[in-house]
Design a protein around this motif. Structure first.
Motif, PDB file in Angstrom:
ATOM      1  N   TYR A 592      20.924 -32.918 -23.850  1.00  0.00           N
ATOM      2  CA  TYR A 592      22.144 -32.123 -23.725  1.00  0.00           C
ATOM      3  C   TYR A 592      23.357 -32.833 -24.308  1.00  0.00           C
ATOM      4  O   TYR A 592      24.414 -32.222 -24.485  1.00  0.00           O
ATOM      5  CB  TYR A 592      22.380 -31.822 -22.243  1.00  0.00           C
ATOM      6  CG  TYR A 592      23.285 -30.643 -21.973  1.00  0.00           C
ATOM      7  CD1 TYR A 592      22.982 -29.380 -22.487  1.00  0.00           C
ATOM      8  CD2 TYR A 592      24.432 -30.778 -21.200  1.00  0.00           C
ATOM      9  CE1 TYR A 592      23.794 -28.301 -22.233  1.00  0.00           C
ATOM     10  CE2 TYR A 592      25.257 -29.704 -20.935  1.00  0.00           C
ATOM     11  CZ  TYR A 592      24.935 -28.463 -21.459  1.00  0.00           C
ATOM     12  OH  TYR A 592      25.748 -27.384 -21.205  1.00  0.00           O
ATOM     13  N   ARG A 595      25.389 -31.225 -28.516  1.00  0.00           N
ATOM     14  CA  ARG A 595      25.760 -29.880 -28.086  1.00  0.00           C
ATOM     15  C   ARG A 595      25.803 -28.859 -29.214  1.00  0.00           C
ATOM     16  O   ARG A 595      25.829 -27.652 -28.947  1.00  0.00           O
ATOM     17  CB  ARG A 595      27.135 -29.908 -27.414  1.00  0.00           C
ATOM     18  CG  ARG A 595      27.241 -30.826 -26.203  1.00  0.00           C
ATOM     19  CD  ARG A 595      26.433 -30.296 -25.046  1.00  0.00           C
ATOM     20  NE  ARG A 595      26.579 -31.114 -23.852  1.00  0.00           N
ATOM     21  CZ  ARG A 595      27.509 -30.929 -22.920  1.00  0.00           C
ATOM     22  NH1 ARG A 595      28.387 -29.968 -23.048  1.00  0.00           N
ATOM     23  NH2 ARG A 595      27.557 -31.721 -21.867  1.00  0.00           N
ATOM     24  N   THR A 596      25.854 -29.286 -30.478  1.00  0.00           N
ATOM     25  CA  THR A 596      26.059 -28.340 -31.582  1.00  0.00           C
ATOM     26  C   THR A 596      25.048 -28.587 -32.689  1.00  0.00           C
ATOM     27  O   THR A 596      24.388 -29.631 -32.745  1.00  0.00           O
ATOM     28  CB  THR A 596      27.477 -28.480 -32.154  1.00  0.00           C
ATOM     29  OG1 THR A 596      27.600 -29.769 -32.786  1.00  0.00           O
ATOM     30  CG2 THR A 596      28.532 -28.355 -31.060  1.00  0.00           C
ATOM     31  N   ASP A 599      25.817 -31.618 -34.625  1.00  0.00           N
ATOM     32  CA  ASP A 599      25.263 -32.854 -34.073  1.00  0.00           C
ATOM     33  C   ASP A 599      23.823 -33.056 -34.524  1.00  0.00           C
ATOM     34  O   ASP A 599      23.404 -34.186 -34.814  1.00  0.00           O
ATOM     35  CB  ASP A 599      25.329 -32.824 -32.545  1.00  0.00           C
ATOM     36  CG  ASP A 599      26.756 -32.895 -32.011  1.00  0.00           C
ATOM     37  OD1 ASP A 599      27.640 -33.307 -32.792  1.00  0.00           O
ATOM     38  OD2 ASP A 599      26.968 -32.535 -30.839  1.00  0.00           O
ATOM     39  N   LYS A 626      17.654 -27.314 -21.416  1.00  0.00           N
ATOM     40  CA  LYS A 626      19.032 -26.935 -21.704  1.00  0.00           C
ATOM     41  C   LYS A 626      19.267 -26.758 -23.199  1.00  0.00           C
ATOM     42  O   LYS A 626      20.026 -25.882 -23.623  1.00  0.00           O
ATOM     43  CB  LYS A 626      19.991 -27.984 -21.144  1.00  0.00           C
ATOM     44  CG  LYS A 626      20.116 -27.961 -19.623  1.00  0.00           C
ATOM     45  CD  LYS A 626      21.189 -28.917 -19.153  1.00  0.00           C
ATOM     46  CE  LYS A 626      21.379 -28.822 -17.644  1.00  0.00           C
ATOM     47  NZ  LYS A 626      22.450 -29.718 -17.161  1.00  0.00           N
ATOM     48  N   VAL A 627      18.608 -27.577 -24.003  1.00  0.00           N
ATOM     49  CA  VAL A 627      18.793 -27.491 -25.451  1.00  0.00           C
ATOM     50  C   VAL A 627      18.166 -26.222 -26.010  1.00  0.00           C
ATOM     51  O   VAL A 627      18.722 -25.583 -26.916  1.00  0.00           O
ATOM     52  CB  VAL A 627      18.200 -28.745 -26.128  1.00  0.00           C
ATOM     53  CG1 VAL A 627      18.171 -28.584 -27.636  1.00  0.00           C
ATOM     54  CG2 VAL A 627      19.009 -29.968 -25.751  1.00  0.00           C
ATOM     55  N   LEU A 631      21.721 -23.973 -24.910  1.00  0.00           N
ATOM     56  CA  LEU A 631      22.424 -24.183 -26.181  1.00  0.00           C
ATOM     57  C   LEU A 631      21.771 -23.448 -27.345  1.00  0.00           C
ATOM     58  O   LEU A 631      22.428 -23.190 -28.357  1.00  0.00           O
ATOM     59  CB  LEU A 631      22.486 -25.684 -26.493  1.00  0.00           C
ATOM     60  CG  LEU A 631      23.230 -26.553 -25.475  1.00  0.00           C
ATOM     61  CD1 LEU A 631      23.165 -28.013 -25.890  1.00  0.00           C
ATOM     62  CD2 LEU A 631      24.674 -26.105 -25.330  1.00  0.00           C
TER      63      LEU A 631
END
Length: 737
Positions: A592, A595-596, A599, A626-627, A631
């Protein structure tokens, strides 16, 4: 009202017309509920206080204090709910619906794109189906198990989670087809077996078959042989068992059962058994698995056994019969602090340069091109040397070379036993090219004979068949790693009296026996089992296992023999199917902290490109829940963990992964985890001191500073002021694919 007004300004009529936005406003509804209840509590306290007199004043004081406490909690809850609402509102302009809606969207998308049901094999048309469950209780060891003179002193026993799941699965099948399924429980008569057998009978098991036991903990290979004999006498089409024995740490029971019966081995997660009026069907991914089949069950939340047949519970149990099952051994406390898998010293923090040296060594990067080295002479052969020996088994699927520490264990064991050390290699590559690439790596172990056979090595049954046709009938010691361990277990299951020590972490020669150590009860204890020096004995060594004795040195080159297995070598055998993350050699695990997508492009993609340029064979990108789900940086099939894929790479590079158990527990013990994290208290960092395997190497610091240094060190590029580690001090080992 301010929040409602802001939502109306931003969304207009969509705020109440769009059903997908409902989860955004649920927190506001909960805030309103907290406010109303807090108001009611305060009003009641004020009403009591206004009417209290005399002795009731103490009660009024308590009511007012309770109302104030509740109001304070309501304020705290309202702040959290409003923060949740604000976060959801901030996501809406970016086009992201709430997490609940996205989860529903994923589920609907998976349903819409799902392939048609796999074909099912009908296994019980119009007749009774015999199902055998192999299960027995184990001690319930606490956080600090009690040991006295090497014996475990824990008075309570219970079925392990996997065994309970196996019994529950068989009983569900019986309940779905009343009268068509007969369930038999084969249970070694260990301590507490009577209570387990009575519970099983109460829940609906038709027959209990207790097997006499000589010593505890009982050897799983002996249980497998006894259970297979009884399954054959019953004509059983399905066998259920747990996937792990906590008292010895072994995971070989299901494989041994399948080997003894010549049956298909399936996982409960990848197969389903359906019962109906027309019989019972076995459904798998490709529909090609016919009975008999062994289904290994892991712990599942729904593994509950229910039943109320009290008369069956009170019936007398049969007397244990058959040849007593051998066992025995002793326990000792696990040493602390935990030793690192490869180095034998306490895990400590590493610099990016030190981590790069470890990765280069584990993946064999920069090992040099041995394609120009002359190939050793290969002699065509049909049989293995007849004298007893220690045979190290190596399975190679082709491609880049890496280390195989179990071969060092095998070489040291051969020296301690004073017998020759041989190597047997099953490879998907051309034997001559394989011999040319491996000759220098194998020479350091001093083998007497190196046998090479071209064979499709993706299936345990094929590995077992190859061992059967090459090794002959002379009893030997066989040392394998987890890659070839299943094939070795199948091979030994058909040999009377053969022993198997699974998931071994240390070997030692004491008197006339070899002592094999495994981790028991989730690593809280070490289980030591004595193995005779003669007969068929298999050792499946975990990475970093300590061998017995010193490595032999051999001055003369080994004899290379080439074995031909024409009936095993099929078209396309050298190209096993792509298993994705589950079979990847190197995984970049995205957490996590990234985040983008920028990245990913800045950190992950360059690292993947670097590893591939240096010769890493199979580098995949995975991530946490979470990824993938929140996201959406990676597709859902790249998720690692409890709700994703179980992986067991050689190297896993964790980039900003916190290390939650539902993620870390699904990374295999073979892996070396390079954990980049800025938090010294992150679970993945502290796990380096709490877990024996997999090996975890923490690298602390900002990802955007440490990872570029790591990439430069992989390429052996100098950064001003930073020394580059060479990895020259790493332990030597053989190189395999």
């Amino acid at each position: 009202m301010a929040w409602i007004g802001a939502a109306r300004t931003l969304l207009g009529e969509e705020a109440w017309r769009n059903g997908n936005l409902q989860p955004v406003f649920f927190p506001l509804a909960e805030v309103a509920a907290h406010v109303k209840v807090a108001e009611a509590a305060l009003r009641r306290a004020a009403w009591i206080e206004s009417r209290a007199a005399g002795d009731l004043r103490d009660y009024a004081e308590l009511a007012r204090s309770a109302a104030e406490v509740f109001a304070a909690r309501a304020r705290s809850a309202c702040r959290q709910l409003l923060a949740t609402h604000d976060a959801a509102m901030r996501d809406l302009p970016a086009g992201r619906y709430p997490a609940e809606v996205r989860a529903g969207e994923f589920a609907l998308r998976a349903w819409e794109t799902a392939s048609p049901p796999a074909p099912a094999h009908r296994i019980a048309p119009g007749r009774s189906l015999a199902v055998v469950v192999v299960a027995w209780p184990a001690p319930m060891a606490g956080p600090l198990p009690k040991i006295r003179a090497g014996r475990l002193r824990e008075p309570l026993t219970a079925l392990p989670a996997g065994d309970r799941a196996a019994l529950a699965a068989a009983l569900r099948l019986r309940a779905a087809a009343p009268g068509a399924v007969q369930v038999t429980l084969v249970i070694p008569a260990v301590a507490g077996w009577e209570a387990t057998a009575r519970d099983a009978r109460r829940c609906g098991v038709d027959r209990i078959v207790p097997v006499a036991v000589e010593a505890e903990p009982v050897a799983v290979e002996a249980v497998a042989r006894a259970a297979a004999a009884r399954a054959q006498s019953l004509g059983a089409a399905l066998l259920f068992c747990g996937d792990e024995r906590p008292e010895s740490g072994s995971r070989a029971l299901a494989t041994l059962l399948a080997g003894a019966l010549g049956a298909t081995l399936l996982s409960a997660a990848g197969a389903s058994v359906e019962a109906g009026a027309d019989g019972v069907r076995l459904r798998t991914a490709d529909g090609t698995h016919a009975p008999p089949a062994v289904i290994a069950c892991g712990a599942t939340p729904e593994a509950a056994m229910e039943g109320a047949d009290l008369l069956a519970f009170l019936e007398p149990l049969p007397t244990p019969s058959g040849d007593p099952l051998p066992g025995g051994g002793e326990y000792r406390a696990e040493a602390a602090p935990i030793a690192a898998a490869a180095g034998g010293t306490r895990t400590s923090l590493a610099t990016p340069e030190e981590a790069a040296a470890i990765v280069r060594e584990r993946l064999g990067l920069g090992a040099g091109d041995r394609s120009e080295a002359p190939a050793p002479p290969l002699t065509r052969a049909t049989e293995w040397p007849a004298a007893p020996s220690v045979v190290g088994v190596l399975v190679s699927s082709g491609g880049r070379l890496r280390r195989a520490p179990h071969l060092a264990v095998a070489a040291r064991l051969a020296r301690a036993l004073e017998v020759p050390f041989d190597l047997l290699c099953l490879t998907a590559d051309d034997p001559e090219a394989f011999a040319r690439e491996q000759a220098a790596a194998f020479a350091e172990f001093g083998p007497r004979t190196v046998g090479v056979a071209h064979a499709p090595v993706g299936d345990d049954r094929l590995v077992a068949t190859a061992l059967e046709r090459i090794l002959g009938a002379t009893p030997r010691w066989i040392v394998a790693d987890e890659t070839s361990g299943g094939g070795v277990a199948r091979f030994l299951a058909r040999r009377d009296g053969a022993l198997l020590a699974d998931r071994v972490i240390a070997l030692a020669v004491e008197d006339e026996a070899v002592v094999a150590e495994t981790r028991a009860f989730d690593g809280r204890l070490r289980y030591r089992r004595r193995l005779p020096r003669s007969g068929w004995v298999g050792i499946v060594a975990l990475p970093g296992a300590d061998g017995a004795g010193e490595r032999p040195s051999r001055t003369s080159p080994p004899e290379w023999r080439c074995f031909t297995l024409p009936d095993l070598a099929g078209e396309g055998a050298g190209a096993p199917p792509d298993g994705g993350l589950a079979t990847a050699e190197c995984i970049l695990d995205v957490g996590y902290a990234l985040r983008t997508r920028d990245d990913l492009d800045r950190i992950v993609r360059p690292l993947q490109a670097c590893l591939r340029e240096l010769g890493a064979r199979d580098v995949r990108i995975g991530g946490t829940r979470k990824v993938t789900e929140e996201l959406r940086l990676l597709p859902i099939e790249c998720q690692i963990g409890q709700t994703g894929v179980r992986v067991n790479p050689v190297v896993l590079i964790a980039l900003g992964v916190s290390g939650a158990p539902q993620h870390l527990d699904f990374i295999g013990e073979q892996a070396t985890i390079i954990a980049f994290n800025r938090d010294p208290e992150a679970p993945i960092v502290t796990a380096a001191y709490r877990r024996a395997a997999p090996r975890i190497v923490p690298v602390l610091g900002d990802l955007f500073e440490t990872v570029p240094r790591f990439i430069a060190a992989l390429r052996c590029e100098a950064i001003p002021g930073v020394p580059v580690a060479t990895g020259a001090d790493t332990a030597p080992g053989a190189m395999i694919t």
